[in-house]
Write a protein that holds these residues in place. Structure first.
Motif, PDB file in Angstrom:
ATOM      1  N   LEU A 144       1.317  -1.706  -0.126  1.00 17.31           N
ATOM      2  CA  LEU A 144       0.185  -0.323   0.017  1.00 17.31           C
ATOM      3  C   LEU A 144       0.798   1.295   0.306  1.00 17.31           C
ATOM      4  N   ASN A 145       1.848   0.945   0.908  1.00 18.39           N
ATOM      5  CA  ASN A 145       2.602   2.205   0.975  1.00 18.39           C
ATOM      6  C   ASN A 145       3.525   2.265  -0.523  1.00 18.39           C
ATOM      7  N   HIS A 146       3.741   1.415  -1.343  1.00 26.03           N
ATOM      8  CA  HIS A 146       4.260   2.130  -2.502  1.00 26.03           C
ATOM      9  C   HIS A 146       3.319   1.630  -3.743  1.00 26.03           C
ATOM     10  N   GLU A 147       1.751   1.713  -3.562  1.00 28.14           N
ATOM     11  CA  GLU A 147       0.987   2.078  -4.213  1.00 28.14           C
ATOM     12  C   GLU A 147       1.132   0.584  -5.129  1.00 28.14           C
ATOM     13  N   ILE A 148       1.066  -0.531  -5.191  1.00 25.26           N
ATOM     14  CA  ILE A 148       1.267  -1.479  -5.616  1.00 25.26           C
ATOM     15  C   ILE A 148       0.062  -2.333  -5.646  1.00 25.26           C
ATOM     16  N   GLN A 149      -0.789  -2.602  -6.362  1.00 25.80           N
ATOM     17  CA  GLN A 149      -2.236  -3.572  -6.241  1.00 25.80           C
ATOM     18  C   GLN A 149      -1.961  -5.284  -6.988  1.00 25.80           C
ATOM     19  N   HIS A 150      -2.582  -6.363  -5.851  1.00 27.00           N
ATOM     20  CA  HIS A 150      -2.197  -7.361  -5.980  1.00 27.00           C
ATOM     21  C   HIS A 150      -2.808  -7.085  -7.254  1.00 27.00           C
ATOM     22  N   SER A 151      -1.607  -8.652  -8.147  1.00 29.87           N
ATOM     23  CA  SER A 151      -1.970  -9.365  -9.428  1.00 29.87           C
ATOM     24  C   SER A 151      -2.468 -10.721  -9.063  1.00 29.87           C
ATOM     25  N   PHE A 152      -3.541 -11.363  -9.711  1.00 30.97           N
ATOM     26  CA  PHE A 152      -3.354 -12.379  -9.874  1.00 30.97           C
ATOM     27  C   PHE A 152      -2.397 -13.634  -8.821  1.00 30.97           C
ATOM     28  N   VAL A 153      -1.204 -13.241  -9.376  1.00 30.81           N
ATOM     29  CA  VAL A 153       0.042 -14.466  -8.936  1.00 30.81           C
ATOM     30  C   VAL A 153       0.280 -14.244  -7.167  1.00 30.81           C
ATOM     31  N   SER A 154       0.183 -12.587  -7.188  1.00 28.84           N
ATOM     32  CA  SER A 154      -0.177 -12.414  -5.500  1.00 28.84           C
ATOM     33  C   SER A 154      -0.417 -13.216  -5.043  1.00 28.84           C
ATOM     34  N   LEU A 192     -16.748 -22.343 -14.250  1.00 31.63           N
ATOM     35  CA  LEU A 192     -15.195 -22.430 -14.882  1.00 31.63           C
ATOM     36  C   LEU A 192     -14.811 -23.872 -14.942  1.00 31.63           C
ATOM     37  N   PRO A 193     -14.225 -24.377 -15.862  1.00 29.58           N
ATOM     38  CA  PRO A 193     -13.864 -25.267 -16.537  1.00 29.58           C
ATOM     39  C   PRO A 193     -12.882 -25.470 -15.180  1.00 29.58           C
ATOM     40  N   ALA A 194     -12.820 -26.961 -15.102  1.00 26.87           N
ATOM     41  CA  ALA A 194     -12.352 -28.096 -14.081  1.00 26.87           C
ATOM     42  C   ALA A 194     -11.199 -28.322 -15.348  1.00 26.87           C
ATOM     43  N   ASN A 195      -9.932 -28.593 -14.012  1.00 25.70           N
ATOM     44  CA  ASN A 195      -8.801 -29.710 -14.983  1.00 25.70           C
ATOM     45  C   ASN A 195      -8.078 -31.049 -14.186  1.00 25.70           C
ATOM     46  N   THR A 196      -7.235 -31.670 -14.331  1.00 28.10           N
ATOM     47  CA  THR A 196      -6.988 -32.577 -14.107  1.00 28.10           C
ATOM     48  C   THR A 196      -6.591 -32.820 -12.591  1.00 28.10           C
ATOM     49  N   ALA A 197      -6.285 -31.051 -12.140  1.00 20.74           N
ATOM     50  CA  ALA A 197      -5.639 -31.140 -10.749  1.00 20.74           C
ATOM     51  C   ALA A 197      -6.628 -31.074  -9.963  1.00 20.74           C
ATOM     52  N   ILE A 198      -8.030 -30.716 -10.309  1.00 24.03           N
ATOM     53  CA  ILE A 198      -8.531 -30.158 -10.094  1.00 24.03           C
ATOM     54  C   ILE A 198      -9.556 -31.145  -9.198  1.00 24.03           C
ATOM     55  N   TYR A 199      -9.661 -32.324 -10.833  1.00 25.04           N
ATOM     56  CA  TYR A 199     -10.824 -33.759 -10.729  1.00 25.04           C
ATOM     57  C   TYR A 199      -9.258 -34.958  -9.445  1.00 25.04           C
ATOM     58  N   ASN A 200      -8.761 -34.451  -9.383  1.00 29.53           N
ATOM     59  CA  ASN A 200      -7.712 -36.053  -8.633  1.00 29.53           C
ATOM     60  C   ASN A 200      -8.079 -34.947  -7.082  1.00 29.53           C
ATOM     61  N   VAL A 201      -7.571 -33.624  -6.715  1.00 31.00           N
ATOM     62  CA  VAL A 201      -8.050 -33.506  -5.617  1.00 31.00           C
ATOM     63  C   VAL A 201      -9.538 -34.315  -5.194  1.00 31.00           C
ATOM     64  N   MET A 202     -10.475 -33.413  -6.087  1.00 34.60           N
ATOM     65  CA  MET A 202     -12.296 -34.566  -5.322  1.00 34.60           C
ATOM     66  C   MET A 202     -11.713 -36.521  -5.351  1.00 34.60           C
ATOM     67  N   LEU A 215      -9.511  -8.612  -8.853  1.00 32.44           N
ATOM     68  CA  LEU A 215      -9.552  -9.617  -9.599  1.00 32.44           C
ATOM     69  C   LEU A 215     -10.344  -9.323 -10.600  1.00 32.44           C
ATOM     70  N   SER A 216     -11.211  -8.317 -11.089  1.00 36.69           N
ATOM     71  CA  SER A 216     -12.175  -8.924 -12.135  1.00 36.69           C
ATOM     72  C   SER A 216     -11.778  -8.799 -13.663  1.00 36.69           C
ATOM     73  N   ASN A 217     -10.701  -8.935 -13.638  1.00 41.06           N
ATOM     74  CA  ASN A 217      -9.717  -8.613 -15.161  1.00 41.06           C
ATOM     75  C   ASN A 217      -9.710 -10.443 -15.865  1.00 41.06           C
ATOM     76  N   MET A 218      -9.647 -11.644 -14.046  1.00 43.11           N
ATOM     77  CA  MET A 218      -9.030 -13.001 -14.374  1.00 43.11           C
ATOM     78  C   MET A 218     -10.360 -13.645 -15.243  1.00 43.11           C
ATOM     79  N   ASP A 219      -9.408 -14.344 -16.148  1.00 45.70           N
ATOM     80  CA  ASP A 219     -10.844 -14.998 -17.372  1.00 45.70           C
ATOM     81  C   ASP A 219     -10.781 -16.186 -16.002  1.00 45.70           C
ATOM     82  N   PRO A 220     -12.052 -17.230 -16.625  1.00 45.22           N
ATOM     83  CA  PRO A 220     -12.638 -18.537 -16.278  1.00 45.22           C
ATOM     84  C   PRO A 220     -11.018 -19.797 -15.343  1.00 45.22           C
ATOM     85  N   TYR A 221     -10.344 -19.650 -16.419  1.00 47.78           N
ATOM     86  CA  TYR A 221      -9.200 -20.200 -16.375  1.00 47.78           C
ATOM     87  C   TYR A 221      -8.806 -20.255 -14.766  1.00 47.78           C
ATOM     88  N   GLN A 222      -7.973 -18.742 -14.421  1.00 46.52           N
ATOM     89  CA  GLN A 222      -7.205 -18.114 -13.992  1.00 46.52           C
ATOM     90  C   GLN A 222      -8.055 -18.185 -12.193  1.00 46.52           C
TER      91      GLN A 222
END
Length: 873
Positions: free
Chosen positions: A572-582, A650-660, A610-617
C-alpha cells in the motif's frame, strides 16, 4: 563659370600635376640659386600632399572594414540573444528581436540566421524556422546549404514533413544546386518512423537522379530495422554491394541490422569481410568533433538507374518463419561456417571445466601478433588504427549480445576466440554479453570461470554482469555466491530489481527467510523500490509455515497473519496493487497454514478485486482452495465449493478432479470417485498417474487391497508411466498389513521399471522387515535401495564408488556434515542414501557397489519371475 572658381581649379590641377623630372647636373648648374631653392620647396610640398591623400584613403578603408565588422558582430549578438530567449522559452521576446533584425538597414545574408536555424534544428522548433523562412523570402536572401540542412532537420523532426518535402522539391529543381543528397539523407534520418514520408523522399530522389550514398543506405537500414523487415535489409545489402565496396562503417551498420533482426548467419558473413578489410588497412577513419568515426574516402553517390529493385519498405510485411530461429534464410548470401549455427549438443555442454577455462584463457598469450588459422583471414590487426579496431569490436559485440537472446552459446564462443586470434582485445561490453551467453548455454560454473579470466586481465565487470551472475547462482540455489555478487554491485538501478527477486525466489525454495530479510534490509537501505514480482515472492516466502513451527497452530497462525499484514501495508505504501500471482500465493499460504476462514475470505477478495481474471485463472484459485480443504479434511466445504465452481461454469482441470477423487478417500466412497472420473473424461481431461494414485487411496481406505493391485495393473495397461508415489502408496498399506511378499514384489517392479526409490520407499521397506524381526535382511535391503537411490546404473555406481566411499568410511567427527555439504540442496536423496550407507557401515555391514550381487536382490528377482502379481510393460 566664375573666373575665380576657374582660377582655383587651375591652381588645384596644377598642384595635382606631377613636377617635371629633375634636369641633369650640367643643366642644373645654369639655374640661379633662388630657383633651386624654390624647386626644393615645391617637392617638399608635393610629398606632404600625397601623404595626406594616402592617409585619407587608409582611413576610409578602415572605417569601411570597421563598419562591416560591427555589422557582423551585431548580427552574431542578435542571433545569440534570440537563441537564449528560445532556450528560456520566451518566444515573444525572440519574435520581437527577429522582427528588429528584419528591419535593420544593413543588408542581411543567410549567415545572419545560421546560428538560430542550428538551434531550431536541435530543439526542434519548426514554427520559428518558418518565420525565418518568411523573412528570408521577403528579403530575397539565398539559403545556403548549411541552412538547408538545419531547416530540413527542424521541420522533419518537428512533424512538418510535408513542408520539408516541398523545400526539398524546390532545392532539387535548382539547376545551380549540386551536392544536395546529404540534405535528403537528413530528411530520411529524421522521418524514419513514417514509411509514407520515406517513400515520397525516395521518389523525389529518383526523380532528380540523385542516386544513393553510403549514408543513404545506412538511413534506409534504420527504417528497415524499425519495421522489423529483414527482407528489406537483404535487398539493401544486394543493392549496396552491387555498386559499392562498402566502407567498414557501412559494413558495421549492416552487421548491426542483421544481428538485431536475428539473422546471425548474414551478420557473421559481413563481419568476416570487416576483418579482412581491417587487416588490409585500406579504409582510413577520422574522428569528428562529435566523437563519431567517419570514413576519409570519397563517398560518390550510386547513380539512380531504372533497373534498381524496389526496397519493399512496407509496414505490413510479415517475417517468414525461418527467420524466427537462430540462422538466416536459405538462399541469402551466406558462406559463413554453418557449424557455428547448429544447436549445441548435450556432450558439448558437459565438457570438462578445466579444458574450457584453458580455451577461454588462451587469449592471454595470443597478443596482437597472432594470425588467423584456416586461411580465411590472412592478416591481423597489429597495425590497424584504433578507430578501426573500435568499430570492429562493436560489430563483434552486436553479434555476441544477440547470441544471448537467441541462446546460441556456441557461436558466441567462436566469436570470442576469433577476437583473440586476430588481436582484438575484448572490452567490458564484450565480456558482459559473453558471460550472459555462457550463463544461459553452459551454466554458472563456466560463466564464473570466464569472470575469473576477465578479472585476471584487469577488466572490471559491469554491474549488469554481476547481477546476471547473481541471478544464475540464485537459480542454481547457490545463495552464498548469489548474495556475494549482489553485494558487489556499486550502482543499484531500478532495472536490477530482477536480481533481488531471483535471490528472494531462491530463499523461498531453500526456506531461508533469515537470509531474505538481510537482502530486504539492503533494498530498503538502497531505496530500491520493490516490484509486484517482489511481493509475489514475499507472500510465498513468509506466508508459509517456517521454523520453529512444524505444523500450523495458534501461534503460527498469529505469526503468519502478522507477516502478511506487514507485506500488504508495504504494498500500500508503494501504491502497488495485487496481481493474480500475488493473490494466488497469498491464498496458498493461508491454505498451507490451515487458516481456512482467512483463505475463503481472500478468495472472495480476489474475485472482487481482480475483475480481469479469466475463467482458467479463477479455476486455478479454486483448485488451491479445494486442495487446502481436502488437506484440512473439510470434506463438506470442499464438496460445496466444487459444486459452486461447476455451477459458475468454471473449467475443471485434471488437478482439480484429482483433488476431489482424493476427497472421496475421506468418505470413503469409491462410487463417488468413479463418478468424478466419468465427469473428468466427459470434460476431456485425461487421467494421469496422480489420478490413479488418488483412486488407489480410495480403494485402500476401503481395505480393498486386491482392487488396488488390479487398478495398478489397469494403469500400466493404459500405458501410463508410473512414478514412485503410486508404489509408495501400496508399500505404505502393505507395510501396515505386514505383507512382506507384496512389498518385495512391488520393490522388484520398481527396479525393473528403472524408477529410483526415495526416502519413503526405504522407510516402508525397512520398517516392514524390522517389524518381522528380520534385522539382517532389513540392513541388506536398506543398503541395496540406498545405492539405487544414488543411481540405477551399475556403471555409474562403480565410477562414483571410490569417491563416495571416502565420505562414507570417514572417521572425522563431522563426517555427516561433510556428506551434507558435498551435495546441493536439490540432492536430498543422495545425501539420505549416503547417510544410510554410513549407518550400515557403522554397524558392521560391508559396502559393495554392485547391488545386483546382493543375495536379497537376487532372491527378489527370482521370486518375481515365478510369482509376480504385477505386470510391468
Amino acid at each position: 563659370m566664375l573666373p575665380l572658381r576657374q582660377a582655383g581649379r587651375r591652381r588645384r590641377a596644377a598642384l595635382l600635376v606631377p613636377p617635371p623630372s629633375a634636369a641633369s647636373g650640367s643643366r642644373e648648374l645654369c639655374h640661379p640659386p633662388c630657383f633651386a631653392e624654390r624647386a626644393a620647396g615645391a617637392r617638399r610640398h608635393e610629398s606632404v600632399f600625397w601623404a595626406g591623400i594616402r592617409a585619407r584613403m587608409l582611413s576610409t578603408c578602415a572605417e569601411h572594414h570597421d563598419s562591416m565588422a560591427r555589422a557582423g558582430l551585431s548580427a552574431r549578438l542578435t542571433q545569440a540573444d534570440i537563441v537564449n530567449a528560445l532556450r528560456k522559452g520566451d518566444r515573444q521576446r525572440a519574435s520581437i528581436m527577429l522582427s528588429n533584425l528584419q528591419q535593420t538597414k544593413e543588408a542581411l545574408t543567410s549567415e545572419d540566421f545560421s546560428h538560430i536555424l542550428e538551434y531550431c534544428a536541435e530543439a526542434p522548433d519548426p514554427l520559428f524556422v518558418m518565420d525565418i523562412l518568411e523573412i528570408m523570402e521577403d528579403k530575397a536572401i539565398d539559403i545556403s546549404k548549411g541552412n538547408y540542412r538545419s531547416v530540413t532537420r527542424a521541420l522533419t523532426k518537428g512533424g512538418y514533413s510535408k513542408e520539408a518535402l516541398k523545400l526539398l522539391t524546390l532545392l532539387g529543381e535548382k539547376e545551380s544546386t549540386h551536392g544536395v543528397l546529404p540534405i535528403f539523407n537528413i530528411f530520411l534520418s529524421a522521418c524514419r518512423t513514417n514509411l509514407n514520408d520515406v517513400g515520397s523522399c525516395l521518389e523525389k530522389m529518383e526523380g532528380h537522379l540523385l542516386g544513393k550514398s553510403e549514408i543513404t543506405y545506412c538511413e534506409l537500414l534504420k527504417v528497415a530495422v524499425l519495421q522489423g523487415n529483414l527482407s528489406a535489409v537483404h535487398d539493401l545489402w544486394k543493392d549496396c554491394t552491387r555498386y559499392y565496396s562498402p566502407s567498414i562503417i557501412a559494413l558495421r551498420k549492416f552487421v548491426k541490422a542483421f544481428s538485431t533482426l536475428g539473422d546471425l548467419q548474414s551478420a557473421y558473413h559481413i563481419l568476416q569481410r570487416m576483418v579482412v578489410l581491417a587487416g588490409e588497412h585500406t579504409d582510413h577513419l577520422m574522428v569528428s568533433s562529435k566523437r563519431r568515426c567517419q570514413s576519409t574516402r570519397l563517398d560518390i553517390p550510386v547513380p539512380a538507374l531504372n533497373e534498381v529493385e524496389d526496397l519493399k519498405l512496407v509496414s505490413d510485411y510479415d517475417l517468414p518463419s525461418s527467420f524466427q530461429g537462430k540462422t538466416g534464410t536459405e538462399g541469402y548470401l551466406v558462406d559463413a561456417q554453418p557449424e557455428l549455427f547448429q544447436v549445441e549438443t548435450q556432450s558439448s555442454k558437459h565438457k570438462q571445466l578445466k579444458s574450457y577455462v584453458a580455451i577461454i584463457s588462451a587469449g592471454d598469450n595470443l597478443g596482437d601478433n597472432s594470425g588467423l588459422d584456416s586461411g580465411r583471414m590472412t592478416k591481423t590487426l597489429r597495425f590497424a588504427p584504433v578507430a578501426v579496431k573500435k568499430i570492429l569490436r562493436w560489430s563483434f559485440n552486436d553479434i555476441i549480445h544477440m547470441c544471448v537472446q537467441l541462446d546460441n552459446c556456441h557461436l558466441a564462443e567462436q566469436l570470442f576466440l576469433e577476437m583473440h586470434k586476430i588481436g582484438l582485445r575484448p572490452s567490458r561490453f564484450t565480456y558482459d554479453g559473453f558471460i550472459k551467453c555462457v550463463l544461459a548455454g553452459k551454466g554458472v560454473a563456466h560463466a564464473l570461470k570466464v569472470m575469473e579470466v576477465m578479472e585476471r586481465r584487469g577488466i572490471k565487470p559491469y554491474d549488469g554482469t554481476l547481477v546476471a551472475l547473481s541471478v544464475g547462482h540464485s537459480k542454481s540455489l547457490q545463495l552464498d555466491l548469489a548474495e556475494d555478487f549482489l553485494g558487489r554491485v556499486s550502482d543499484i538501478k531500478p532495472e536490477y530489481i530482477h536480481g533481488f527477486n531471483a535471490f528472494l525466489s531462491g530463499c523461498d525454495i531453500m526456506n531461508e527467510p533469515e537470509r531474505a530479510l538481510r537482502v530486504l534490509a539492503r533494498m530498503k537501505h538502497l531505496d530500491l523500490k520493490p516490484h509486484i514480482r517482489t511481493y509475489e515472492i514475499l507472500f510465498s516466502l513468509f506466508g508459509n509455515v517456517n521454523v520453529p513451527y512444524e505444523e500450523g497452530n495458534m501461534l503460527s497462525h498469529a505469526d503468519v497473519s502478522k507477516r502478511i499484514s506487514i507485506i500488504e501495508m508495504d504494498m500500500l505504501n508503494h501504491e502497488i496493487q495485487h496481481s493474480f500471482v500475488s493473490m494466488k500465493n497469498l491464498i496458498r499460504a493461508f491454505g498451507a497454514e490451515g487458516m481456512i476462514e482467512e483463505m475463503l475470505r481472500y478468495l472472495n477478495v480476489a474475485e472482487s478485486v481482480l475483475s480481469n481474471m479469466d475463467p482458467y485463472q479463477k479455476s486455478d484459485l479454486y483448485g488451491i482452495v479445494l486442495h487446502a480443504l481436502v488437506k484440512a479434511k473439510e470434506t463438506h466445504k470442499a464438496i460445496r465449493t466444487f459444486k459452486f465452481m461447476r455451477s459458475c461454469g468454471l473449467p475443471a482441470n485434471t488437478a482439480i478432479y484429482n483433488v476431489m477423487i482424493e476427497c472421496c478417500k475421506l468418505l470413503p466412497c469409491f462410487k463417488s470417485a468413479s463418478t468424478l472420473l466419468s465427469l473428468m473424461l466427459r470434460d476431456g481431461c485425461c487421467p494421469t498417474v496422480v489420478t490413479y494414485t488418488s483412486l488407489l487411496k480410495v480403494l485402500l481406505a476401503k481395505d480393498d487391497f486386491e482392487g488396488a493391485l488390479d487398478l495398478l495393473d489397469l494403469c500400466l495397461t493404459e500405458g501410463i508411466q508410473p512414478d514412485i508415489g503410486i508404489f509408495n502408496t501400496l508399500l505404505s498399506d502393505a507395510n501396515a498389513r505386514g505383507n512382506i511378499h507384496v512389498i518385495e514384489c512391488i520393490l522388484e517392479c520398481i527396479h525393473r521399471a528403472k524408477i529410483q526409490p526415495d526416502e519413503s520407499t526405504l522407510w516402508y521397506t525397512f520398517c516392514a522387515y524390522v517389524d518381522q524381526k528380520l534385522y539382517n535382511t532389513a540392513v541388506e535391503a536398506l543398503q541395496v535401495l540406498s545405492m539405487r537411490m544414488i543411481s540405477e546404473d551399475a556403471s555409474v555406481l562403480k565410477e562414483k564408488g571410490a569417491a563416495l566411499e571416502d565420505l562414507i568410511l570417514s572417521e572425522e567427527p563431522d563426517a555427516e556434515l561433510s556428506i551434507i555439504k558435498a551435495f546441493g540442496a536439490t540432492e536430498e536423496c543422495s545425501v539420505a542414501a549416503l547417510l544410510n550407507l554410513r549407518w550400515c557401515a557403522t554397524i558392521g555391514s560391508t559396502i559393495s557397489w554392485l547391488p545386483e550381487d546382493s543375495l536379497w536382490a537376487r532372491r527378489l528377482a527370482s521370486s518375481y519371475d515365478a510369482n509376480r502379481r504385477l505386470h510391468m510393460p
